[in-house]
Scaffold this motif. Structure first.
Motif, mmCIF file in Angstrom:
data_model
loop_
_atom_site.group_PDB
_atom_site.id
_atom_site.type_symbol
_atom_site.label_atom_id
_atom_site.label_comp_id
_atom_site.label_asym_id
_atom_site.label_seq_id
_atom_site.Cartn_x
_atom_site.Cartn_y
_atom_site.Cartn_z
ATOM 1 N N GLY A 165 -6.135 5.216 2.825
ATOM 2 C CA GLY A 165 -5.125 5.012 2.659
ATOM 3 C C GLY A 165 -4.492 3.796 3.525
ATOM 4 O O GLY A 165 -4.084 2.916 2.687
ATOM 5 N N THR A 166 -5.090 2.853 4.441
ATOM 6 C CA THR A 166 -5.222 2.503 5.046
ATOM 7 C C THR A 166 -5.289 0.018 4.602
ATOM 8 O O THR A 166 -4.481 0.227 4.251
ATOM 9 C CB THR A 166 -5.153 2.069 6.590
ATOM 10 N N ARG B 263 -3.183 1.004 1.590
ATOM 11 C CA ARG B 263 -2.237 -0.567 1.220
ATOM 12 C C ARG B 263 -2.259 -1.856 2.036
ATOM 13 O O ARG B 263 -1.557 -2.724 1.608
ATOM 14 C CB ARG B 263 -1.388 0.256 2.578
ATOM 15 N N GLU C 224 -0.513 -5.305 -0.152
ATOM 16 C CA GLU C 224 -0.399 -6.303 0.344
ATOM 17 C C GLU C 224 -1.164 -7.327 0.537
ATOM 18 O O GLU C 224 -0.139 -8.809 -0.303
ATOM 19 C CB GLU C 224 -0.375 -5.891 2.063
ATOM 20 N N THR D 142 2.823 -2.236 -5.092
ATOM 21 C CA THR D 142 3.441 -1.349 -4.038
ATOM 22 C C THR D 142 2.327 -0.560 -3.656
ATOM 23 O O THR D 142 1.625 -0.595 -4.246
ATOM 24 C CB THR D 142 4.323 -1.208 -4.020
ATOM 25 N N TYR D 143 2.331 -0.307 -2.348
ATOM 26 C CA TYR D 143 1.217 1.431 -2.175
ATOM 27 C C TYR D 143 2.745 1.889 -2.011
ATOM 28 O O TYR D 143 3.699 2.286 -1.847
ATOM 29 C CB TYR D 143 0.862 0.715 -0.396
ATOM 30 N N ASP E 209 3.528 5.653 -1.074
ATOM 31 C CA ASP E 209 3.704 6.583 0.062
ATOM 32 C C ASP E 209 3.779 8.348 -0.502
ATOM 33 O O ASP E 209 2.841 8.189 -0.354
ATOM 34 C CB ASP E 209 4.892 6.143 0.574
ATOM 35 N N VAL F 34 -2.605 2.485 -4.435
ATOM 36 C CA VAL F 34 -1.343 1.405 -5.527
ATOM 37 C C VAL F 34 -1.090 1.534 -6.508
ATOM 38 O O VAL F 34 -1.593 2.825 -7.308
ATOM 39 C CB VAL F 34 -2.854 0.740 -5.089
#
Ligand code: SF4
Length: 239
Positions: free
Chosen positions: A10-11, A14, A18, A163-164, A166, A171
Motif C-alpha cells: 500500500g505504501t 501510494r 504521488e 490518486t491512491y 484508500d 492506485v
C-alpha cells in the motif's frame, strides 16, 4: 498476504500514485495518463466500465490493446447495457471483460433479505452487488481506471487525475476527469465509439434498471439515479 506485507504494498502504491501525479501534472491528457498507467502497471491494471459508452475502453485499448475491463454484473442491468457489453467484447477482441458478480445471485439475495432489497435498502443492495464484488476483484490488481468526470455531479467536482484509493487499496486513475460533455460527444463521433442505446432514449446516466429513471428536462443528469432518494452514489467513487 500478511498485514505488514499488505501495508508495504500500500505504501509503495501510494508513493507511485504521488509520483505519477507529480510527473504528469494537472493538465495531463487522457492518452498520457493511460500510457503512464499501462507502462507502470502492465497486467496489474484494470479499466472499469458501466457500459454507458465505450469511450474509456477505446482510449485504454489504444494504450494497451489487451487491457482487462471490469464490468459489475449486478444481475439488475437493462438488456441494452448487457448488449453494449457484448458489442464491446465483439468490437475489441483482444481485451478481456471481467464480469464481477455478487457472491449471491439475485434469487439467493431475495431468499435471504426479501425481494426488491433495492427498494427498501439500496445502500445494502449496492454494498452486496457492487461494492463487495468490486473489492473482491480489485484485490487482484495494483491500479484501476475509471470514467468518473468532474462535470457529472457536485460530489465529483474535485476528482483528481491520479490518486491512491484508500477505500480499495490501490492506485486510481481518472483519465477523463476533466472532459466536458462536448469532449465526450466529439470523441464518440470522431472514433465511431459504441454508445449504449439508452443514452439516445433519454438516459444520460445509466445504472441498474430498478434504480435508473429518465431525469426531467433541465435536471442534473444523475438525478435519475435512485430518483426520489437522497442517495447519489453507489459507494464506489464517493460518499
Ligand atoms: S443500483 Fe439499485 S439494483 Fe443496483 S446494486 Fe444498487 S440498489 Fe441494487
Amino acid at each position: 498476504m500478511s498485514g505488514s506485507v499488505r501495508e508495504t504494498v500500500g505504501t509503495d502504491l501510494r508513493a507511485t500514485a504521488e509520483r505519477g501525479a507529480a510527473e504528469l501534472g494537472p493538465d495531463a491528457t487522457a492518452q498520457d495518463l493511460l500510457a503512464w498507467a499501462a507502462t507502470t502497471f502492465g497486467d496489474r491494471l484494470i479499466v472499469a466500465s458501466n457500459m454507458q459508452d465505450a469511450v474509456l475502453i477505446d482510449l485504454a485499448h489504444r494504450a494497451k490493446p489487451d487491457v482487462e475491463v471490469l464490468f459489475l454484473e449486478t444481475g439488475y442491468h437493462f438488456a441494452e447495457t448487457i448488449g453494449t457489453r457484448d458489442a464491446v467484447d465483439a468490437a475489441y477482441p483482444e481485451l478481456t471483460i471481467v464480469n464481477a458478480r455478487a457472491r449471491q445471485s439475485v434469487p439467493e439475495q431475495d431468499a435471504e433479505f426479501g425481494a426488491e432489497l433495492f427498494a427498501r435498502e439500496p445502500d445494502r443492495c449496492c454494498a452486496l452487488r457492487k461494492v463487495t464484488p468490486l473489492q473482491d476483484t480489485l484485490a487482484g490488481y495494483d491500479a484501476w481506471v475509471t470514467g468518473v468526470r468532474r462535470v457529472e455531479a457536485p460530489t465529483r467536482a474535485t476528482t483528481p487525475l491520479i490518486t491512491y484509493d484508500d477505500k480499495f487499496g490501490l492506485v486510481k486513475i481518472n483519465p477523463i476527469a476533466a472532459w466536458s460533455d462536448d469532449d465526450m460527444d466529439r470523441y464518440i463521433a470522431d472514433r465511431g465509439v459504441l454508445v449504449n442505446p439508452l443514452v439516445d432514449a433519454g438516459y444520460p446516466s445509466i445504472g441498474c434498471a430498478p434504480c435508473t429513471a429518465k431525469p426531467q428536462p433541465g435536471e442534473d443528469p444523475r438525478s435519475g439515479r435512485w430518483a426520489g432518494r437522497a442517495k447519489t452514489e453507489c459507494g464506489l467513487h464517493g460518499s
